[in-house]
Design an enzyme around this catalytic site. Structure first.
Site: not given
Ligand code: PGA
Length: 263
Positions: A101, A15, A173, A179, A219, A17, A103
């Site tokens: 997601h 992803n 998640e 993140g 992460s 982003k 976010e």
């Molecule tokens: P990250 O993000 O690996 O940077 O923690 C995972 C995600 O949001 O899909």
């Protein structure tokens, strides 16, 4: 595409982003492809920002790698300024989409009702749909994380049909691990993935529910991927930050032991 997907027990997804311009996207694809070898039992997916989709699809053409949208709107077309529909993704040749997601839930206030409509629209079109769930730290501390994730699953998958199941992928998640550099412990992951599998069985009685991959996200990196991918009921990973480096992402892709893949 769909038949091929059914044979894959593992899904490794990048992803991106809101990262990369045109040249960075092309460079990523070239570096990744220079060392990537497709393998039975493992699907690789890349989710770039919308505007890079045609470029990434062209660069990855013929590689067997799935390319998809990080989001979509449920209406097929209309006066929805700034939105992109699932029909448009499909028309472009995308095979997959991420729905819900954290976010999107958090920064863009996408609620359960909207996400249920998006999830259904994505599947009706034929897209492989990664439906994301996961609790915040407060809920985990309060011990309400199971209840919270179950409610997200029930709301998002309520009217799912047997013939949708081959297009459904769940991503767990934990929001507090995204993140942040913090990952859930192996025990947290075993526990929640087992819980999600059991909850899926209560939502649908079709045996196909057990083939729905459950990915872990939060992460994941080139150092912890092998351990996470060896956890029971983990059928892949959704990777954010570490997927921006094509060679780190390749290491993650290659972290599933060939013996597990049956090759
Ligand atoms: P990250 O993000 O690996 O940077 O923690 C995972 C995600 O949001 O899909």
């Amino acid at each position: 595409m769909v038949l091929y997907m059914n044979m894959n027990r593992f899904v490794i997804a990048a992803n991106w982003k809101m990262h990369f311009g045109v040249q960075e996207a092309k460079d990523w694809c070239n570096v990744f492809l220079s060392q990537y070898r497709p393998t039975r039992g493992r699907a690789v997916m890349v989710f770039p920002p919308y505007i890079l989709l045609p470029i990434v699809m062209e660069a990855l053409h013929g590689s067997g790698i799935w390319v998809g949208g990080q989001n979509m709107y449920h209406a097929p077309k209309g006066a929805f300024t700034g939105e992109v529909s699932g029909a448009m993704l499909w028309n472009l040749g995308c095979g997959a989409v991420i729905i819900g997601h954290s976010e999107r839930r958090k920064h863009f206030h996408e609620d359960d009702a909207l996400l249920a409509m998006k999830r259904k629209a994505a599947m009706d079109i034929g897209l492989q749909t990664i439906f994301c769930v996961g609790e915040e730290w407060d809920q985990r501390e309060a011990g309400t994380h199971h209840e919270f994730v179950r409610a997200q699953l029930l709301a998002g998958l309520a009217d799912i049909q047997s013939n949708d199941l081959d297009r459904l992928i769940i991503a767990y998640e934990p929001v507090w691990a995204i993140g942040t550099g913090k990952t859930a412990t192996q025990q947290d992951i075993v526990d929640m993935h087992g819980f999600i599998r059991a909850t899926l069985r209560t939502i649908h009685s079709d045996a196909g529910i057990d083939d729905v991959p459950i990915l872990y996200g939060g992460s994941v990196n080139e150092e912890n991927a092998a351990e996470i991918l060896s956890v029971k009921d983990v059928n892949g990973v959704l990777v954010g930050g570490a997927s921006l480096d094509p060679l780190k992402f390749l290491t993650i892709v290659n972290s599933i032991p060939m013996t597990v893949l049956g090759n």
